[in-house]
Design a protein around this motif. Structure first.
Motif, mmCIF file in Angstrom:
data_model
loop_
_atom_site.group_PDB
_atom_site.id
_atom_site.type_symbol
_atom_site.label_atom_id
_atom_site.label_comp_id
_atom_site.label_asym_id
_atom_site.label_seq_id
_atom_site.Cartn_x
_atom_site.Cartn_y
_atom_site.Cartn_z
ATOM 1 N N TRP A 83 0.880 -1.151 0.216
ATOM 2 C CA TRP A 83 -0.032 -0.020 0.216
ATOM 3 C C TRP A 83 0.952 1.162 0.134
ATOM 4 N N PHE A 138 0.464 5.365 5.248
ATOM 5 C CA PHE A 138 1.026 5.411 6.615
ATOM 6 C C PHE A 138 1.395 6.908 7.047
ATOM 7 N N ARG A 161 -2.160 8.145 8.306
ATOM 8 C CA ARG A 161 -2.563 7.857 9.821
ATOM 9 C C ARG A 161 -2.010 8.473 10.691
ATOM 10 N N ALA A 173 0.607 3.768 13.727
ATOM 11 C CA ALA A 173 0.119 4.129 12.411
ATOM 12 C C ALA A 173 0.393 2.960 11.404
ATOM 13 N N GLN A 174 1.575 2.257 11.416
ATOM 14 C CA GLN A 174 1.679 1.436 10.545
ATOM 15 C C GLN A 174 1.151 0.176 10.985
ATOM 16 N N GLU A 197 -1.900 0.119 12.311
ATOM 17 C CA GLU A 197 -3.268 0.254 11.897
ATOM 18 C C GLU A 197 -3.707 0.126 10.237
ATOM 19 N N VAL A 198 -2.586 0.683 9.494
ATOM 20 C CA VAL A 198 -2.934 0.799 8.224
ATOM 21 C C VAL A 198 -2.729 -1.108 7.690
ATOM 22 N N GLN A 199 -1.986 -1.630 8.361
ATOM 23 C CA GLN A 199 -1.798 -3.018 7.976
ATOM 24 C C GLN A 199 -3.145 -3.988 8.482
ATOM 25 N N GLN A 226 -6.343 -2.495 8.355
ATOM 26 C CA GLN A 226 -7.130 -2.226 7.602
ATOM 27 C C GLN A 226 -7.126 -2.918 6.454
#
Lengths: 180, 268
Positions: A67, A72, A75, B189-190, B192-194, B196
């Motif tokens: 992605w 990143f 977020r 943050a990283q 959470e992206v994963q 998702q």
């Protein structure tokens, strides 16, 4: 122009130009997002710089997994904005403080636009958080649906439906009726 | 495609400037598109100031660490080359097994090796940031296993792997609570992206499996949602205990497990 994964790989090896390229590539969209949330140039600049500082400090641990790096950064930006708003103890949607008073032109057209903006901001602020967010990403940042979907962690179809519902809700808040 | 999805797609085409004729009855989408353009015109944020862009770039680059320069003497280089050669000859055999185990699924012969390697990596990881990253990778691996198992139709193993996934998420919460403040936002943050992405995969799998397995996926999705709430709480300076604990209705809440990857349940 290097692709994103190559840039990140170089930046992780300490290539300063790669860091600079990542910054130049993503600054406009991250600044736009933060500025759309905090409505103050100094605050937006400070928060945007913090986003990149935190992201670059953790670059050694970042793992591209298919992605975009922008997801990143988004977020991090989102959480910094939430913290900032909480500290400020107000959502700056009522006051538009983006321009110093002496730089604000005083033509009727500009005043009408500012009033329209204020009306829209108040209506937007009354929407659920996910409706506000999809309007920011799709309309204010003009992100393509595919990018907004990755940032929000939803499918593209879900983002389209979310935006459709968000605009319908905004229209209701504005008291606009559809004829025909 | 449902009517709402069709109308949303019409709106999206208009906003994207893709053109084309709208379907009959799409007048509402015209009005919504006009509203969208009004919102964009009135509220689109300005571009960053050129002075800020340049100054922030300088400040960021000045704060970056210089890449380390490692100077190695000739004698050290020769010794290192000899040692590496011996090590390579010794490990090539076991490395082949480890490489093959990477793709093993629950129920396969090498799955125990795969989970054993994960346990070994876990035992060597003490830094909270590295722990969160490792657990995030393990959670992603469990989701990929679920997707592969769903294709093969083994619902029992799908459910077991989903339980392993949820246990990994719980361990991520514990490790995340130990993150130092300055590293917290980027690490979470990283993660959470994963997570998702996990949701996207699990939603896709849910549409493919029988009803009983769908219930297990739904529980995993709820567990994932709770974990993301915990991470949000941590990022805002709170603690996991500020949230009500999420209780899997199907789980036997025995004694709390000590930190570490879940034991392999695959057949040897």
């Amino acid at each position: 122009m290097l692709n994103e994964d190559e840039l990140i790989a170089r930046a992780r090896r300490g290539d300063r130009e790669a860091f600079a390229d990542l910054y130049q590539r993503y600054l406009p969209m991250i600044y736009a997002y933060v500025r759309a949330r905090v409505f103050s140039d100094p605050d937006a600049e400070d928060l945007t710089e913090q986003v990149f500082l935190r992201a670059f400090q953790s670059l050694a641990r970042y793992r591209p997994r298919g992605w975009p790096y922008s997801a990143f950064l988004y977020r991090i930006a989102r959480h910094l904005v939430i913290d900032h708003v909480r500290r400020s103890r107000r959502e700056a949607t009522v006051e538009m403080t983006g321009e110093p008073a002496e730089a604000r032109p005083s033509t009727d057209d500009v005043l009408i636009r500012q009033e329209d903006g204020r009306r829209l901001l108040l209506a937007l602020d009354r929407l659920p958080a996910d409706y506000q967010e999809v309007i920011r990403l799709r309309l204010l940042l003009a992100l393509p649906t595919a990018t907004a979907a990755v940032w929000l962690g939803r499918s593209e179809g879900a983002v389209r439906v979310l935006l459709h519902r968000a605009l319908q809700a905004l229209r209701r808040e504005l008291g606009v009726t559809h004829d025909g | 495609m449902t009517d709402e999805r069709s109308r949303a797609a019409d709106l999206d085409r208009r906003l994207s400037g893709a053109g084309g004729e709208l379907r009959d009855g799409a007048a509402d989408e015209h009005a919504l598109a006009d509203l969208a353009l009004e919102v964009r015109r009135a509220l689109q944020p300005p571009a960053p100031r050129a002075a800020f862009t340049a100054a922030a770039r300088r400040r960021l680059l000045n704060r970056l660490p210089a890449p380390p320069r490692l100077v190695i003497s000739g004698a050290v280089r020769r010794f290192a080359f000899a040692a590496i050669s011996v090590l390579l000859a010794f490990t090539l055999g076991t490395a082949g097994v480890a490489y093959a185990a990477q793709e093993a699924l629950p129920g396969e012969a090498l799955y125990g090796v795969k989970r054993g390697l994960e346990s070994a990596r876990w035992s060597l990881t003490s830094d909270p940031e590295a722990q969160v990253e490792l657990l995030s990778a393990m959670a992603a691996e469990r989701v990929q296993e679920v997707e592969a198992l769903a294709v093969s139709g083994d619902d029992a193993l799908v459910e077991q792997t989903l339980e392993d996934y949820q246990q990994t998420l719980e361990q991520m919460q514990s490790s995340a609570a130990g993150l130092p403040a300055e590293a917290r936002s980027a690490a979470l943050a990283q993660a959470e992206v994963q997570m998702q992405q996990h949701v996207i995969v699990l939603e896709r799998v849910k549409a493919q499996v029988p009803e009983q397995a769908q219930a297990a996926i739904e529980r995993a999705l709820e567990g994932s949602s709770h974990s993301r709430q915990v991470f949000e709480q941590l990022e805002q300076g709170g603690s996991p205990s500020d949230l009500a604990p999420w209780l899997d209705p199907n789980k036997d809440r025995g004694p709390k497990r000590t930190p570490g990857p879940p034991e392999s349940k695959g057949r040897p």
